[in-house]
Design a protein around this motif. Sequence first.
Motif, PDB file in Angstrom:
ATOM      1  N   PHE A  52      56.360  36.375  34.458  1.00 31.19           N
ATOM      2  CA  PHE A  52      56.605  37.803  34.684  1.00 31.19           C
ATOM      3  C   PHE A  52      57.770  38.005  35.652  1.00 31.19           C
ATOM      4  CE2 PHE A  52      53.077  38.916  32.180  1.00 31.19           C
ATOM      5  CZ  PHE A  52      51.935  38.233  32.575  1.00 31.19           C
ATOM      6  N   GLN A  53      58.673  37.009  35.670  1.00 31.68           N
ATOM      7  CA  GLN A  53      59.881  37.085  36.500  1.00 31.68           C
ATOM      8  C   GLN A  53      59.578  37.095  38.002  1.00 31.68           C
ATOM      9  OE1 GLN A  53      61.388  40.756  34.898  1.00 31.68           O
ATOM     10  NE2 GLN A  53      61.137  39.892  32.841  1.00 31.68           N
ATOM     11  N   MET A  65      52.195  27.854  36.461  1.00 29.23           N
ATOM     12  CA  MET A  65      51.299  28.984  36.693  1.00 29.23           C
ATOM     13  C   MET A  65      51.942  30.024  37.587  1.00 29.23           C
ATOM     14  SD  MET A  65      47.375  27.709  36.957  1.00 29.23           S
ATOM     15  CE  MET A  65      46.849  29.413  36.686  1.00 29.23           C
ATOM     16  N   VAL A  66      51.717  31.275  37.235  1.00 29.37           N
ATOM     17  CA  VAL A  66      52.133  32.395  38.074  1.00 29.37           C
ATOM     18  C   VAL A  66      50.910  33.267  38.312  1.00 29.37           C
ATOM     19  CG1 VAL A  66      54.503  32.404  37.212  1.00 29.37           C
ATOM     20  CG2 VAL A  66      52.771  33.815  36.092  1.00 29.37           C
ATOM     21  N   GLN A  67      51.096  34.310  39.141  1.00 29.45           N
ATOM     22  CA  GLN A  67      50.010  35.205  39.533  1.00 29.45           C
ATOM     23  C   GLN A  67      49.081  34.511  40.539  1.00 29.45           C
ATOM     24  OE1 GLN A  67      49.586  38.409  39.042  1.00 29.45           O
ATOM     25  NE2 GLN A  67      51.306  38.689  37.660  1.00 29.45           N
ATOM     26  N   ALA A  70      45.398  33.953  39.750  1.00 21.10           N
ATOM     27  CA  ALA A  70      45.151  32.982  38.679  1.00 21.10           C
ATOM     28  C   ALA A  70      45.268  31.557  39.227  1.00 21.10           C
ATOM     29  CB  ALA A  70      46.140  33.208  37.534  1.00 21.10           C
ATOM     30  N   TYR A  74      42.205  28.763  39.585  1.00 24.88           N
ATOM     31  CA  TYR A  74      42.316  27.462  38.923  1.00 24.88           C
ATOM     32  C   TYR A  74      42.067  26.324  39.913  1.00 24.88           C
ATOM     33  CZ  TYR A  74      44.127  23.561  36.208  1.00 24.88           C
ATOM     34  OH  TYR A  74      44.258  22.360  35.559  1.00 24.88           O
TER      35      TYR A  74
ATOM     36  N   ARG B  69      38.032  42.958  40.368  1.00 31.75           N
ATOM     37  CA  ARG B  69      38.217  41.645  39.742  1.00 31.75           C
ATOM     38  C   ARG B  69      36.939  40.847  39.685  1.00 31.75           C
ATOM     39  NH1 ARG B  69      43.163  42.119  42.382  1.00 31.75           N
ATOM     40  NH2 ARG B  69      44.950  41.565  41.076  1.00 31.75           N
ATOM     41  N   LYS B  87      41.616  25.477  31.433  1.00 35.14           N
ATOM     42  CA  LYS B  87      42.997  25.784  31.075  1.00 35.14           C
ATOM     43  C   LYS B  87      43.101  27.107  30.334  1.00 35.14           C
ATOM     44  CE  LYS B  87      45.676  21.826  31.909  1.00 35.14           C
ATOM     45  NZ  LYS B  87      46.769  20.918  31.464  1.00 35.14           N
ATOM     46  N   ARG B  89      41.022  29.510  30.717  1.00 33.28           N
ATOM     47  CA  ARG B  89      40.755  30.475  31.783  1.00 33.28           C
ATOM     48  C   ARG B  89      42.024  30.758  32.596  1.00 33.28           C
ATOM     49  NH1 ARG B  89      35.199  31.134  34.919  1.00 33.28           N
ATOM     50  NH2 ARG B  89      35.870  33.055  35.931  1.00 33.28           N
ATOM     51  N   ALA B  90      42.780  29.695  32.851  1.00 33.50           N
ATOM     52  CA  ALA B  90      44.033  29.853  33.605  1.00 33.50           C
ATOM     53  C   ALA B  90      45.000  30.775  32.866  1.00 33.50           C
ATOM     54  CB  ALA B  90      44.679  28.487  33.852  1.00 33.50           C
ATOM     55  N   ASP B  93      43.621  34.307  32.987  1.00 36.43           N
ATOM     56  CA  ASP B  93      43.827  34.875  34.325  1.00 36.43           C
ATOM     57  C   ASP B  93      45.280  35.290  34.539  1.00 36.43           C
ATOM     58  OD1 ASP B  93      41.421  32.854  36.239  1.00 36.43           O
ATOM     59  OD2 ASP B  93      41.231  34.829  35.306  1.00 36.43           O
ATOM     60  N   MET B  94      46.221  34.457  34.117  1.00 34.69           N
ATOM     61  CA  MET B  94      47.631  34.805  34.288  1.00 34.69           C
ATOM     62  C   MET B  94      47.953  36.090  33.546  1.00 34.69           C
ATOM     63  SD  MET B  94      50.081  31.506  34.334  1.00 34.69           S
ATOM     64  CE  MET B  94      49.345  30.436  33.112  1.00 34.69           C
ATOM     65  N   TYR B  95      47.522  36.164  32.298  1.00 26.92           N
ATOM     66  CA  TYR B  95      47.839  37.345  31.493  1.00 26.92           C
ATOM     67  C   TYR B  95      47.166  38.594  32.083  1.00 26.92           C
ATOM     68  CZ  TYR B  95      49.219  33.876  27.941  1.00 26.92           C
ATOM     69  OH  TYR B  95      49.809  32.822  27.274  1.00 26.92           O
ATOM     70  N   GLU B  97      46.088  39.180  35.114  1.00 28.65           N
ATOM     71  CA  GLU B  97      46.653  39.591  36.407  1.00 28.65           C
ATOM     72  C   GLU B  97      47.939  40.380  36.203  1.00 28.65           C
ATOM     73  OE1 GLU B  97      45.616  39.280  39.755  1.00 28.65           O
ATOM     74  OE2 GLU B  97      43.724  38.959  38.707  1.00 28.65           O
ATOM     75  N   GLY B  98      48.757  39.953  35.242  1.00 36.39           N
ATOM     76  CA  GLY B  98      49.957  40.724  34.911  1.00 36.39           C
ATOM     77  C   GLY B  98      49.567  42.114  34.439  1.00 36.39           C
ATOM     78  N   ASP B 101      48.561  44.387  37.240  1.00 36.51           N
ATOM     79  CA  ASP B 101      49.724  44.923  37.948  1.00 36.51           C
ATOM     80  C   ASP B 101      50.264  46.148  37.223  1.00 36.51           C
ATOM     81  OD1 ASP B 101      51.203  41.766  39.153  1.00 36.51           O
ATOM     82  OD2 ASP B 101      49.561  43.000  39.911  1.00 36.51           O
ATOM     83  N   ASN B 130      60.135  45.872  29.651  1.00 34.93           N
ATOM     84  CA  ASN B 130      61.021  44.751  29.979  1.00 34.93           C
ATOM     85  C   ASN B 130      60.339  43.568  30.645  1.00 34.93           C
ATOM     86  OD1 ASN B 130      63.397  45.976  28.968  1.00 34.93           O
ATOM     87  ND2 ASN B 130      63.447  47.284  30.778  1.00 34.93           N
ATOM     88  N   ARG B 131      59.197  43.807  31.235  1.00 38.53           N
ATOM     89  CA  ARG B 131      58.521  42.692  31.907  1.00 38.53           C
ATOM     90  C   ARG B 131      57.264  42.262  31.171  1.00 38.53           C
ATOM     91  NH1 ARG B 131      57.762  42.545  38.340  1.00 38.53           N
ATOM     92  NH2 ARG B 131      59.912  41.918  38.070  1.00 38.53           N
ATOM     93  N   TYR B 132      56.379  43.187  30.850  1.00 43.02           N
ATOM     94  CA  TYR B 132      55.061  42.779  30.373  1.00 43.02           C
ATOM     95  C   TYR B 132      54.954  42.658  28.854  1.00 43.02           C
ATOM     96  CZ  TYR B 132      53.840  43.335  35.219  1.00 43.02           C
ATOM     97  OH  TYR B 132      53.815  43.194  36.578  1.00 43.02           O
ATOM     98  N   VAL B 135      56.460  39.585  27.150  1.00 39.23           N
ATOM     99  CA  VAL B 135      55.707  38.346  27.380  1.00 39.23           C
ATOM    100  C   VAL B 135      54.605  38.198  26.349  1.00 39.23           C
ATOM    101  CG1 VAL B 135      54.086  37.211  28.957  1.00 39.23           C
ATOM    102  CG2 VAL B 135      56.218  38.168  29.828  1.00 39.23           C
ATOM    103  N   PHE B 136      53.851  39.263  26.143  1.00 38.60           N
ATOM    104  CA  PHE B 136      52.711  39.165  25.233  1.00 38.60           C
ATOM    105  C   PHE B 136      53.175  39.109  23.780  1.00 38.60           C
ATOM    106  CE2 PHE B 136      50.166  39.141  28.788  1.00 38.60           C
ATOM    107  CZ  PHE B 136      50.392  40.233  29.611  1.00 38.60           C
TER     108      PHE B 136
END
Lengths: 229, 221
Positions: A52-53, A65-67, A70, A74, B69, B87, B89-90, B93-95, B97-98, B101, B130-132, B135-136
């Motif tokens: 997400f930059q 990994m980011v965020q 997360a 982990y 959360r 993995k 889950r990781a 979680d990343m997606y 959390e984005g 935001d 432009n950001r989210y 990505v998806f």
Amino acid sequence: MSRKPKLYYFNGRGKMESIRWLLAAAGVEFEEEFLETREQYEKLLQGGSLLFQQVPMVEIDGMRMVQTRAILCYIAAKYNLYGKDLKERALIDMYVGGTDDLMGFIMMFPFLSAEDKEKQCAVIVQKATSRYFPAYEKVLKDHGQDFLVGSNFSWADVHLLEAILMVEEKKSDVLSGFPQLQAFKARISSIPTIKKFLEPGSQRKPVPDDKYVETVRRVLRMYYDLKAN
Amino acid sequence: MSGKPKLHYFNGRGRMEPIRWLLAAAGVEFEESFLEKKDDLLKLQKDGSLLFQQVPMVEIDGMKMVQTRAIANYIAAKYNLYGKDLKERALIDMYVEGMFDLNEQLMSYGYQPADKKEQHFANMMDKATNRYFPVFEKVLKDHGQDFLVGNQFSRADVQLLEIILMAEECKPDILAKFPLLQSFKARISNIPTIKKFLQPGSQRKHPVREEEVPKVIGIFY
């Protein structure tokens, strides 16, 4: 390529500090690459390394990994610092949510104007002593155990110690009404991995200064005009 | 006492909406107790029901859970919407959390003062497109599967649909450049539990209306 996790961030606390604490608590060695220039950041962006930059970014187990949350979840799960079942996990998540909110007030502090800093300091101390510390004091008092959750050392304990020390940097006697937290602080600080992290020369970062603020602003081209809560 | 989870919040989206979505997606019936005025919040605080004196609060499985959360994590894990291993889950979680935001921006838009609204709107549309969303779109393109993670329906899919719909309320053609998100939206909307939640009369909440803002602010400030 090293198997150690590699952290990409500024040479300062910010959002990466909780990750450093958790890795250290788990006894996991890690490497760091510090962002100093805009060019470094743009290189990371162009390379597609930052989902997400944004940083923090941690290379771990073949993932970029980011965020922050997360990454912390982990690490906690991988190193058995996340409780033994769903219910313990729920408690840990709740407690960590609180310390996260508290540390959020502190995180923006270095970016504020001198006048706002004074206001924010009062807010931090007020929130700590009337909302957050009483909650954790009660948890410890009610079950009488050494650790916050399930009589086992967990992420919640690491995160709370981190928050306590950060608030103490703003007001050194802030724990004076909280005997359980004082004992907790002493106890958790003595855990070998934590003790090591608290010693000079560890990868723990110092209180953010103007140089740190200037670096963040220069690299991200953001955070020029933050206001207090 | 009912076995159903009970949600304590005001009668609006705010921070509780992702939790409503998740419970609905999992096919879990839930009750709601709405805060109408400040006294309702004060009462909950005095009761000792709110760990950090804040809502959302959800009574579930004998616990009074707070922290959005934590609640969402618990529901997702309990109802198998959290991937099959660490993995997955990781990734989830990343997606998610984005998405959180972006959701913060979408959710707070209606409460912005008049002089800040335009900039807030522009910023959130910029972030969405432009950001989210890119990505998806790329995640779906790269693996070609129906769901974001592990070829299986998860909380990431629920949360993505939620923010797509919220973003479309602001700008109806916001998915114009994202063909895979368009088909994702259609696909996930058709899942029976989701379809039901999208129908009128469900517990899904509407976006805050200007005239409601003072009442909500009065509860919390």
